[in-house]
Scaffold this motif. Structure first.
Motif, short mmCIF file in Angstrom:
data_model
loop_
_atom_site.label_atom_id
_atom_site.label_comp_id
_atom_site.label_asym_id
_atom_site.label_seq_id
_atom_site.Cartn_x
_atom_site.Cartn_y
_atom_site.Cartn_z
N UNK A 16 49.68 38.59 90.31
CA UNK A 16 49.07 38.54 91.68
C UNK A 16 49.97 39.61 92.70
N UNK A 17 51.23 39.71 92.43
CA UNK A 17 52.08 40.41 93.29
C UNK A 17 53.04 41.67 92.64
N UNK A 18 53.66 42.43 93.35
CA UNK A 18 54.66 43.23 92.66
C UNK A 18 55.81 42.34 92.13
N UNK A 19 56.39 42.83 90.80
CA UNK A 19 57.30 42.17 90.27
C UNK A 19 58.89 42.62 90.63
N UNK A 20 59.66 41.73 90.41
CA UNK A 20 61.18 41.94 90.73
C UNK A 20 62.07 41.33 89.79
N UNK A 21 62.66 42.05 88.93
CA UNK A 21 63.40 41.38 87.98
C UNK A 21 64.94 41.19 88.91
N UNK A 22 65.53 39.94 88.54
CA UNK A 22 66.53 39.59 89.23
C UNK A 22 67.81 39.08 88.21
N UNK A 23 68.88 38.96 88.57
CA UNK A 23 69.85 38.35 87.65
C UNK A 23 70.52 37.23 88.30
N UNK A 24 70.93 36.47 87.42
CA UNK A 24 71.72 35.14 87.91
C UNK A 24 73.23 35.52 87.87
N UNK A 25 74.06 34.79 88.72
CA UNK A 25 75.52 34.96 88.61
C UNK A 25 76.14 35.31 87.81
N UNK A 26 75.80 34.80 86.52
CA UNK A 26 76.24 34.97 85.30
C UNK A 26 75.57 36.41 84.61
N UNK A 27 74.60 36.82 85.22
CA UNK A 27 74.41 38.10 84.42
C UNK A 27 73.04 38.13 83.79
N UNK A 28 72.16 36.85 83.74
CA UNK A 28 71.02 36.38 82.75
C UNK A 28 69.81 37.07 83.71
N UNK A 29 68.92 37.75 83.09
CA UNK A 29 67.91 38.39 83.72
C UNK A 29 66.89 37.45 83.94
N UNK A 30 66.07 37.17 84.96
CA UNK A 30 65.01 36.39 85.18
C UNK A 30 64.05 37.02 85.86
N UNK A 31 62.81 36.42 86.07
CA UNK A 31 61.68 36.85 86.90
C UNK A 31 60.79 35.62 87.17
N UNK A 32 60.13 35.60 88.26
CA UNK A 32 59.36 34.49 88.70
C UNK A 32 58.10 35.41 89.37
N UNK A 33 56.87 34.94 89.11
CA UNK A 33 55.70 35.76 89.38
C UNK A 33 54.68 34.61 89.24
N UNK A 34 53.34 35.06 90.00
CA UNK A 34 52.19 34.12 89.87
C UNK A 34 51.11 34.93 89.27
#
Length: 145
Positions: A16-34
């Motif tokens: 439903x929306x543009x995606x944004x890949x993020x990193x945790x403080x320890x460098x683990x890739x994460x993404x949240x979307x609907x």
């Protein structure tokens, strides 16, 4: 009765929306979307059948998150395989919040290659080859089946 625990979800819908890949403080890739998942509901008459959608929050981690951010975009069809996870927390105003997400273990393409969100195909960015010409065999008398 045996102890039976199973938490498996398979969803197919559109992002439903543009995606944004993020990193945790320890460098683990994460993404949240609907994703929007259509559902049918029955009215009093067969003519009252309408479409409605559920909007489901999906979270992905590591390679799955990187794969989704690289190959999908807003409007893309996607198939998610994962599990349901619930969370709760209390904010600074002492209000309790609850959330239910799907944690994606796997993500799959649903659209045909080159298909966009409207269902139309984009023009190919490469030269396609013609299908080879095969010899037509006359009669099937020698076939064993």
């Amino acid at each position: 009765m045996a102890n039976f625990n199973l938490n498996k979800v398979i969803l197919g819908g559109r992002i439903t929306a543009d995606l944004e890949l993020k990193q945790t403080q320890s460098g683990i890739a994460t993404i949240q979307f609907t994703i929007a998942v259509n559902r049918r509901f029955q009215g009093k008459d067969a003519q009252d059948n309408n479409q409605a959608a559920d909007f489901i929050t999906v979270r992905a981690w590591r390679q799955t998150a990187e794969f989704i951010s690289r190959f999908f975009k807003k409007g893309s069809s996607i198939c998610i395989v994962g599990s349901i996870q619930t969370r709760n927390w209390t904010d600074a105003q002492d209000v309790k919040h609850y959330a239910t997400d799907v944690v994606a273990d796997e993500a799959y393409f649903v659209d045909a290659k080159g298909e966009n969100a409207t269902g139309a195909f984009d023009a190919p960015a490469f030269q396609t080859q013609q299908a080879p010409k095969f010899e037509e065999i006359s009669g099937d008398d020698d076939l064993p089946f």
